[in-house]
Design a protein around this motif. Structure first.
Motif, PDB file in Angstrom:
ATOM      1  N   UNK A   1       4.184  -2.598  -5.370  1.00 36.82           N
ATOM      2  CA  UNK A   1       3.039  -1.890  -4.800  1.00 36.82           C
ATOM      3  C   UNK A   1       3.381  -1.559  -3.347  1.00 36.82           C
ATOM      4  N   UNK A   2       3.523  -0.271  -3.056  1.00 38.90           N
ATOM      5  CA  UNK A   2       3.905   0.170  -1.719  1.00 38.90           C
ATOM      6  C   UNK A   2       2.702   0.780  -1.013  1.00 38.90           C
ATOM      7  N   UNK A   3       2.525   0.527   0.273  1.00 37.47           N
ATOM      8  CA  UNK A   3       1.359   1.061   0.989  1.00 37.47           C
ATOM      9  C   UNK A   3       1.376   2.583   1.009  1.00 37.47           C
ATOM     10  N   UNK A   4       0.218   3.171   0.757  1.00 38.45           N
ATOM     11  CA  UNK A   4       0.100   4.625   0.756  1.00 38.45           C
ATOM     12  C   UNK A   4      -0.317   5.153   2.127  1.00 38.45           C
ATOM     13  N   UNK A   5      -0.729   4.272   3.015  1.00 40.86           N
ATOM     14  CA  UNK A   5      -1.112   4.696   4.361  1.00 40.86           C
ATOM     15  C   UNK A   5      -0.935   3.505   5.311  1.00 40.86           C
ATOM     16  N   UNK A   6      -1.129   3.769   6.610  1.00 43.39           N
ATOM     17  CA  UNK A   6      -0.923   2.731   7.615  1.00 43.39           C
ATOM     18  C   UNK A   6      -1.922   1.584   7.448  1.00 43.39           C
ATOM     19  N   UNK A   7      -3.148   1.903   7.052  1.00 46.01           N
ATOM     20  CA  UNK A   7      -4.155   0.861   6.874  1.00 46.01           C
ATOM     21  C   UNK A   7      -3.721  -0.136   5.800  1.00 46.01           C
ATOM     22  N   UNK A   8      -3.159   0.370   4.712  1.00 44.60           N
ATOM     23  CA  UNK A   8      -2.693  -0.517   3.650  1.00 44.60           C
ATOM     24  C   UNK A   8      -1.503  -1.351   4.113  1.00 44.60           C
ATOM     25  N   UNK A   9      -0.611  -0.742   4.888  1.00 47.65           N
ATOM     26  CA  UNK A   9       0.538  -1.462   5.429  1.00 47.65           C
ATOM     27  C   UNK A   9       0.074  -2.646   6.288  1.00 47.65           C
ATOM     28  N   UNK A  10      -0.883  -2.382   7.170  1.00 50.85           N
ATOM     29  CA  UNK A  10      -1.387  -3.446   8.041  1.00 50.85           C
ATOM     30  C   UNK A  10      -2.142  -4.508   7.244  1.00 50.85           C
ATOM     31  N   UNK A  11      -2.876  -4.086   6.219  1.00 54.36           N
ATOM     32  CA  UNK A  11      -3.621  -5.048   5.401  1.00 54.36           C
ATOM     33  C   UNK A  11      -2.681  -5.978   4.647  1.00 54.36           C
ATOM     34  N   UNK A  12      -1.571  -5.452   4.131  1.00 58.05           N
ATOM     35  CA  UNK A  12      -0.609  -6.295   3.425  1.00 58.05           C
ATOM     36  C   UNK A  12       0.013  -7.332   4.378  1.00 58.05           C
ATOM     37  N   UNK A  13       0.260  -6.931   5.603  1.00 59.39           N
ATOM     38  CA  UNK A  13       0.822  -7.878   6.584  1.00 59.39           C
ATOM     39  C   UNK A  13      -0.205  -8.957   6.934  1.00 59.39           C
ATOM     40  N   UNK A  14      -1.456  -8.575   7.034  1.00 57.00           N
ATOM     41  CA  UNK A  14      -2.489  -9.574   7.314  1.00 57.00           C
ATOM     42  C   UNK A  14      -2.606 -10.569   6.169  1.00 57.00           C
ATOM     43  N   UNK A  15      -2.520 -10.056   4.941  1.00 55.85           N
ATOM     44  CA  UNK A  15      -2.575 -10.949   3.782  1.00 55.85           C
ATOM     45  C   UNK A  15      -1.432 -11.947   3.813  1.00 55.85           C
ATOM     46  N   UNK A  16      -0.241 -11.484   4.178  1.00 53.90           N
ATOM     47  CA  UNK A  16       0.921 -12.357   4.213  1.00 53.90           C
ATOM     48  C   UNK A  16       0.786 -13.421   5.296  1.00 53.90           C
ATOM     49  N   UNK A  17       0.138 -13.068   6.409  1.00 58.00           N
ATOM     50  CA  UNK A  17      -0.002 -14.004   7.525  1.00 58.00           C
ATOM     51  C   UNK A  17      -1.168 -14.961   7.355  1.00 58.00           C
ATOM     52  N   UNK A  18      -2.056 -14.650   6.408  1.00 59.11           N
ATOM     53  CA  UNK A  18      -3.255 -15.471   6.236  1.00 59.11           C
ATOM     54  C   UNK A  18      -2.915 -16.854   5.687  1.00 59.11           C
TER      55      UNK A  18
END
Length: 286
Positions: free
Chosen positions: A269-286
């Motif tokens: 699952x690859x981010x389709x926009x910058x918001x998704x990219x940032x959300x995936x990083x937040x999930x990983x850091x949570x």
């Protein structure tokens, strides 16, 4: 194409039981698609005296340019036939691309070979390197063989599930949060089930497929769609998620065949926009 009885095999010729089952599945699929059509759909007059829905076998045979007997035997699962004949039948039944591909998959009598049960170090390294982008390796049954932390954060950690539940179909239909996590759950679920059904139809004696079908039938939606013999082909797409902590994410659904491991697929699952990219990083850091 000439009319008359194709000379592939004699009528009534017996085949090994394992080979007859896929032919019966093909016949049942063709019958289901014949019954959904009306004469008007194919440019024929809708005359009186029709007691059953759909086209008559004779009408399909006429449109396909084959004999009525041969088409009847085809629906009954009594004969094998050629790609040419099946393409003609597919055109007569107005099958779409996914349905035509499903029908043509029955040309070969032998089912596809079993996939390996292991994941190579190279593929495993690729899955891990994709983090924070969710990635997983699937076998032909859609069982999850390997996954990364991004996948566990987006959905759920498969390690916490029973081994029989580590399956993409199970997660979509039997894991309750999926219906709210996937913003377009019905569309995504039906497409996935259609792809699964096309593969399962070629392996009628596969115990794992049978086990999964039995489990899926516990879900009313899955049971109904499966009985309708819906089929689908994979298409790259954007899937929308409503994650309880990350919010809405638009992720591109990418699936690749593993050349070194026939039968395995790499799914990401690859981010389709910058918001998704940032959300995936937040999930990983949570």
């Amino acid at each position: 194409m000439t009319r008359g009885r194709p000379g592939t095999v004699a009528a009534g010729a017996s085949a090994a039981g394992g080979r007859e089952l896929p032919r019966r599945e093909l016949g049942a699929f063709l019958r289901s698609r014949r019954e959904r059509l009306t004469p008007g759909d194919v440019g024929l007059p809708d005359g009186p005296g029709r007691r059953t829905p759909g086209l008559r076998r004779a009408e399909v045979a006429e449109l396909a340019g084959i004999s009525v007997s041969w088409y009847t035997w085809l629906e009954q699962g009594r004969v094998r036939t050629s790609e040419q004949v099946l393409r003609a039948v597919a055109r007569a039944l107005r099958l779409d691309g996914a349905e035509t591909a499903h029908v043509l998959s029955f040309v070969a009598d032998d089912p596809p070979p079993d996939a390996p049960t292991w994941v190579s170090p190279n593929l495993l390294s690729l899955v891990r390197a994709m983090t924070p982008h969710p990635a997983v390796v699937l076998d032909p049954h859609w069982d999850l063989l390997a996954w990364n932390a991004g996948y566990a954060a987006l959905l759920t950690d498969p390690a916490r599930l029973h081994p029989k539940q580590r399956n993409l179909l199970w997660l979509v239909f039997r894991w309750p949060p999926a219906r709210t996590l996937l913003a377009d759950w019905e569309q995504d679920a039906r497409a996935l089930l259609g792809q699964f059904r096309s593969r399962a139809a070629r392996r009628p004696r596969d115990a794992r497929f049978a086990e999964l079908v039995e489990e899926l039938r516990c879900d009313a939606d899955a049971a109904r769609w499966y009985d309708h013999r819906e089929t689908a082909a994979f298409h790259p797409s954007v899937r929308c998620f409503r994650h309880p902590t990350a919010g809405e994410l638009r992720l591109r659904y990418v699936k690749l065949a593993a050349v070194e491991e026939p039968g395995h697929h790499f799914l990401a699952y690859l981010p389709d926009d910058r918001a998704a990219e940032e959300a995936l990083r937040r999930l990983q850091d949570a």
